[in-house]
Design a protein around this motif. Structure first.
Motif: not given
Length: 445
Positions: A256-268, A391-400
């Motif tokens: 869900v992290s990808d969808r969370m970042f997309i919702a934050e940066f790009n909207g629903a 991986m979670a830490i790396f994932n959030f940095l990566c997705l940002y």
């Protein structure tokens, strides 16, 4: 993803039920591929259901509705993981080790889940005054989510027990029937009442409600479920399962992290387009969802121990599956892009650009899950937990970085990179642990 079984009457118990026997030794590659073929057939059928429903859903639901249902799914997945405490994994391990003594373990887990229903409901009751909505979802739905994850627990346990004993046919029928009921109800609600995203949510909820008594029925008849609780056995299962809880939560974070970042940066709106691309990209996931149940059954019940010979077998099979996935992710974007105009309305046509990155992320996640199963079999649940946290830490940095620069496509590429790094770390840990065991055995002799 929903796992309930529906529309199957108890009078079919002669087909579904038999006294489970302890899985035997390897019966050859033919048995393995036969199971994979059955899983794949039912996975294809299950995947056809949402594809057939997509023209109706995308016509009556907006991209924002898709986004809101995605948020509902995210909350349900996190709540389900916290509710289960990964006891389904402990039950699989206990069944493999001593199926004749399995009933007290199963009974304790089911009773424990019923007891835990009360504090979870009270927690929602205490928190509801602090919010009117949760990301656009009314707070009343949180009570329904608590019931949803409770209903699903027994169904998931039964589904996993069929999987670990490699009973591919009931496993496949269970998932297919649940998909048909869930999507069928959603379409019925949309056509009759003009419902929004809640039509999909009610479809999932009612499907879980129908599955609950059926799962209890088959657990009682096939695995001797009783209303009994043993604190000692419960502690033993929790010692195994609790280290997997962070790993399970992290797996949902990755989902869900990808969808969370997309919702934050790009909207629903873009989140809805990305969700449709992910649904189409599930075509690649069909292979892994077919291979993984047979893979876990082989690892848990037929591999014996992870020695040097077993590691060579594991790596060889992983390499063969990896090559197959490389071919698929090169072919499928063109095929799915060709089919999109027939499956979705023109409002969703721009989702085509997300197909390849979503397919790549799906393939990398599947390989990671296959490697994780081996470490769980080796009882190295703590190692899996540490790798997942890293991986979670790396994932959030990566997705940002990726989402802020490349939008939704960047989210999928960042997720794929995270799973590649995590899978490599688990492989290194597996080889290192095996070498340490060999050294320990040599020194003890």
């Amino acid at each position: 993803m929903s796992l309930p079984m529906a529309a199957i009457a108890p009078n079919l118990s002669a087909f579904w039920s038999h006294t489970p026997a302890r899985p035997g030794k390897a019966k050859g590659t033919r048995v393995y591929f036969r199971s994979v073929s059955i899983y794949l057939i039912f996975n294809v059928l299950s995947a056809i259901v949402p594809i057939m429903a997509m023209p109706v859903l995308t016509r009556y639901l907006t991209p924002a509705d898709y986004g809101l249902f995605t948020i509902f799914t995210i909350v349900s997945m996190f709540a389900g993981n916290a509710f289960r405490l990964e006891l389904n994994m402990a039950l699989k391990r206990e069944y493999v080790e001593a199926p004749q003594k399995f009933s007290p373990y199963l009974s304790s887990a089911i009773v424990f889940s019923t007891i835990m229903l009360v504090p979870y409901a009270l927690l929602v009751l205490l928190l509801w005054p602090f919010f009117d909505t949760f990301y656009g979802i009314a707070w009343q739905w949180l009570f329904l989510i608590v019931l949803l994850v409770y209903f699903r627990f027994s169904a998931i346990v039964l589904h996993h027990l069929w999987q670990i004993t490699n009973r591919a046919l009931p496993f496949g029928i269970w998932g297919l029937a649940g998909n048909i009921l869930s999507y069928g109800l959603a379409i019925l609600f949309i056509l009759r009442m003009g419902a929004d995203w809640r039509a999909r949510a009610w479809g999932e909820w009612i499907a879980a409600l129908v599955a609950f008594p059926l799962a209890i029925y088959y657990l009682r008849n096939q695995y001797q479920l009783r209303w009994a609780f043993d604190p000692t056995l419960m502690k033993k299962m929790l010692r195994f399962s609790l280290p997997l809880l962070p790993s399970g939560l992290m797996s949902y974070v990755f989902m869900v992290s990808d969808r969370m970042f997309i919702a934050e940066f790009n909207g629903a709106h873009e989140l809805g387009l990305y969700s449709v691309a992910l649904q189409l990209a599930a075509a690649a996931g069909l292979v892994f969802s077919a291979v993984l149940p047979a893979w876990e059954s082989w690892v848990f019940t037929r591999l014996g121990s992870v020695d040097g010979k077993a590691i060579r077998k594991i790596v060889a099979r992983l390499f063969a599956i990896f090559l197959g996935m490389c071919i698929l992710i090169l072919i499928l974007p063109g095929m799915l892009g060709f089919l999109m105009p027939y499956l979705t309305s023109k409002d969703f046509s721009s989702a085509r650009v997300f197909l390849f990155p979503c397919l790549l992320a799906t393939a990398c996640a599947g390989m990671f899950n296959m490697i994780s199963a081996v470490l769980v079999f080796m009882r190295q649940t703590a190692v899996v937990a540490y790798v997942n946290v890293g991986m979670a830490i790396f994932n959030f940095l990566c997705l940002y970085v990726f989402v802020s620069n490349w939008g939704a496509a960047g989210a999928a590429y960042g997720l794929a990179l995270t799973f590649v790094v995590g899978g490599g770390a688990l492989l290194c840990c597996m080889v290192k642990l095996r070498a340490r065991n060999v050294l320990h055995m040599g020194s003890s002799t």
